[in-house]
Structures are given as C-alpha cells and as structure tokens.
Design a protein around this motif. Structure first.
Motif, short mmCIF file in Angstrom:
data_model
loop_
_atom_site.label_atom_id
_atom_site.label_comp_id
_atom_site.label_asym_id
_atom_site.label_seq_id
_atom_site.Cartn_x
_atom_site.Cartn_y
_atom_site.Cartn_z
N ARG A 46 41.78 32.03 35.10
CA ARG A 46 43.33 31.57 35.48
C ARG A 46 43.96 32.80 34.35
NH1 ARG A 46 44.13 25.75 33.87
NH2 ARG A 46 42.50 26.21 32.72
N PHE A 52 44.72 30.19 39.16
CA PHE A 52 43.46 31.17 39.43
C PHE A 52 43.95 32.71 40.05
CE2 PHE A 52 41.77 26.76 38.87
CZ PHE A 52 40.75 27.23 38.17
N LYS A 77 37.33 26.66 39.60
CA LYS A 77 38.40 26.47 40.65
C LYS A 77 38.01 25.41 41.37
CE LYS A 77 40.97 29.03 43.89
NZ LYS A 77 41.37 30.65 44.37
#
Length: 175
Positions: A46, A52, A77
């Motif tokens: 991120r 992200f 994620k």
C-alpha cells in the motif's frame, strides 16, 4: 505474520528454525532490502495514501530507501488469489520493507547466535535493467555479511550465477 518482514522473521525465530531464508533487492541509493520481487507487489503493498498499488512496481532499484520506506507491506490485499493462499496471515498495518542490516540486528538482539542466513540475490540476466548489476550486488552483500560478522552463518543463493561467481572469488569464506 506478513512475509519478508521483521515481524515474520521474529515469529520464525520463536519457532526455533535453524535457518532464515530471505531475498534481496537493492534500492537506488544502494541499500540492501528484503524483498522477494524486484518490483513492489500489488498484493501486499500500500502506498502512503493507504491504498493498494494498482500494478507491480515501481522497481525497488528505482526508489531510494526513504521512498521505499513510505510503502506499507503489513497486509494482504483482500479478495486476491494471494489472500486465499494465506487466510491465516495476521495484518500488521504500518509494517515496512526491512533492510538486511535490520534483520541482522534483530537476530543479534534476540541473542540467537546459531541461526543461519540463506540470502538470495534476486536478479536475472533476462532483466538486467531491473536491478543493480551482479558484481555490485554481490559486493554489497559481501560487505553487509562481513560487517555484521556473519560470514560463518551465511550462504548466498541466486538463480543468476554471476553473483555467485563474484562471491566465490572475493569472499570464499561465504558459501
């Protein structure tokens, strides 16, 4: 724990492993960083905005250490194939990509004087533009291992034999 992080290595040390295996990339300013890939991985990375990243990249070699330190790698994620592979991984927001010297310091501080290090140089002759040149990469690894006094507990691995040749020639004490 998140992969290739100090928290992940601390967990493995607590389990009593005999060897820590890690992969290395080199930042634009020559810092050895623990990274499985030459580019930032969108499944675990991120940006400073907390979102992200959209695609692989940028290359670690294109960023300074200070720029790399702005990215958070403490969470997978959600909804990705990667997340499905590791459903039990605990998120640790605020986790940064560590330097090799940070790992060495953590192990020394733990008092573990037995664990070995299997250190892989992540570079490929098929993508020379993605990383530091093999000779310079190998010499940086040699210097870090020697400076930490860990030559007797370290081995260097690579899919690119050029780094291994440099290490055999210039640091025969490091297998």
């Amino acid at each position: 724990a998140p992969e290739n992080t100090l928290a992940g290595f601390a967990l493995t040390l607590s389990l009593g492993v005999s060897t820590l295996e890690t992969d290395l990339a080199v930042s634009r300013d020559g810092v050895l960083l623990i990274s499985h890939d030459p580019a930032l991985n969108p499944d675990i990375t991120r940006g400073p905005d907390g979102r992200f990243i959209d695609a692989p990249g940028p290359l670690v070699s294109s960023l300074s250490y200070a720029e790399v330190a702005r990215f958070d790698v403490g969470r997978i994620k959600p909804g990705t194939n990667y997340a499905r592979q590791f459903p039990d991984q605990k998120a640790m927001d605020g986790t940064r990509i560590p330097r090799l010297i940070d790992l060495f310091a953590m192990v020394k501080k733990s008092g573990n004087d037995k664990v070995r290090f299997a250190i892989e140089t992540k570079l490929s002759p098929l993508a020379p533009q993605d990383t530091l040149a093999p000779e310079a990469f190998a010499r940086a690894v040699i210097a870090a291992i020697r400076e930490a006094g860990l030559a007797s507990r370290s081995s260097v691995l690579s899919f690119d034999w050029r780094t291994l040749q440099v290490i055999q020639r210039e640091a025969p004490e490091i297998p």
